[in-house]
Motif scaffolding. Structure first.
Motif: not given
Length: 249
Positions: A181-185, A137-139
């Protein structure tokens, strides 16, 4: 059976050379604007470069220490504001029925797909991660449409899934809440996540959110090594991920 591993990659100075990429972006935007609105490319570039640089300063002023200050609202307004400022500086009137934000987004996308400042071995490293079954993924602090276009330009988009993009979670990349938030997404726990970034502060936030981290030190002026796992070339990334995730060779 081991849990699925997700790798979250920063873009600027982790997958690509940020300074070179910005130069290419200004060049490509100047060419597009010259074609569509007249004037020489070398007349547009001096207007574009400082305006885009000022937008980065505006981002920092808006979100440093305030990651939940409303990124989606800001990026929509900022994209239109920057476009208006550029056209005003050139003395070009935009027709009143023009969606200036949509125009700016289109020009940015077209310009980015013509840019490629990826570091050596970027494609090979991402391909190997893909073959290992790792989900990349991108972060990044860049919005998702920017990342999509930039990855297309670099020829590596197909190896990645979600392009986080503060806009996908309406949270600036300015604290551990962004990583939560991105882990939750993604619907995963922190133990499944490995964050790769050149900025130690971002890695601190990722660790605070519970992720494992890899420090990318790919440029001569990169920050000193501050984390146990560090790479100086993207060819080293798959082995580092294997080690942190416990993936057998």
């Amino acid at each position: 059976m081991p849990e699925q591993t997700y790798v979250f990659l920063d873009f600027d100075d982790t997958l690509c050379d940020m300074a070179e990429h910005r130069l290419q972006l200004v060049h490509e935007l100047a060419g597009l604007l010259s074609e569509e609105y007249g004037g020489a490319e070398d007349e547009w570039a001096p207007v574009l470069a400082p305006t885009l640089a000022a937008s980065l300063i505006g981002y920092r002023e808006e979100f440093v220490g305030r990651p939940l200050a409303g990124f989606n609202r800001w990026i929509t307004e900022e994209r239109a504001r920057v476009a208006r400022e550029i056209f005003e500086a050139k003395g070009i009137a935009i027709p009143p029925d023009t969606d200036i934000g949509a125009l700016a987004a289109r020009l940015q996308f077209e310009a980015l797909t013509a840019c490629n400042a990826s570091f050596p071995n970027a494609e090979e490293a991402l391909r190997e991660l893909f073959d290992m079954g790792v989900r990349a993924q991108l972060a990044s602090s860049q919005e998702s449409e920017y990342l999509l276009a930039a990855l297309i330009g670099a020829g590596i988009e197909s190896y990645t899934e979600s392009k986080f993009g503060p806009d996908l979670v309406d949270c600036a990349k300015e604290g551990p809440v962004y990583y939560r938030r991105i882990l939750e997404a993604c619907g995963i726990g922190p133990a499944q996540a490995i964050v790769v970034d050149d900025q130690p502060e971002c890695l601190d936030w990722a660790e605070e959110a519970g992720a494992k981290v890899i420090q990318a030190r790919l440029k001569p002026d990169s920050p000193e090594q501050q984390f146990p796992m560090s790479i100086s070339d993207l060819s080293e990334l798959p082995a580092a991920v294997r080690k942190l995730a416990g993936i057998e060779s």
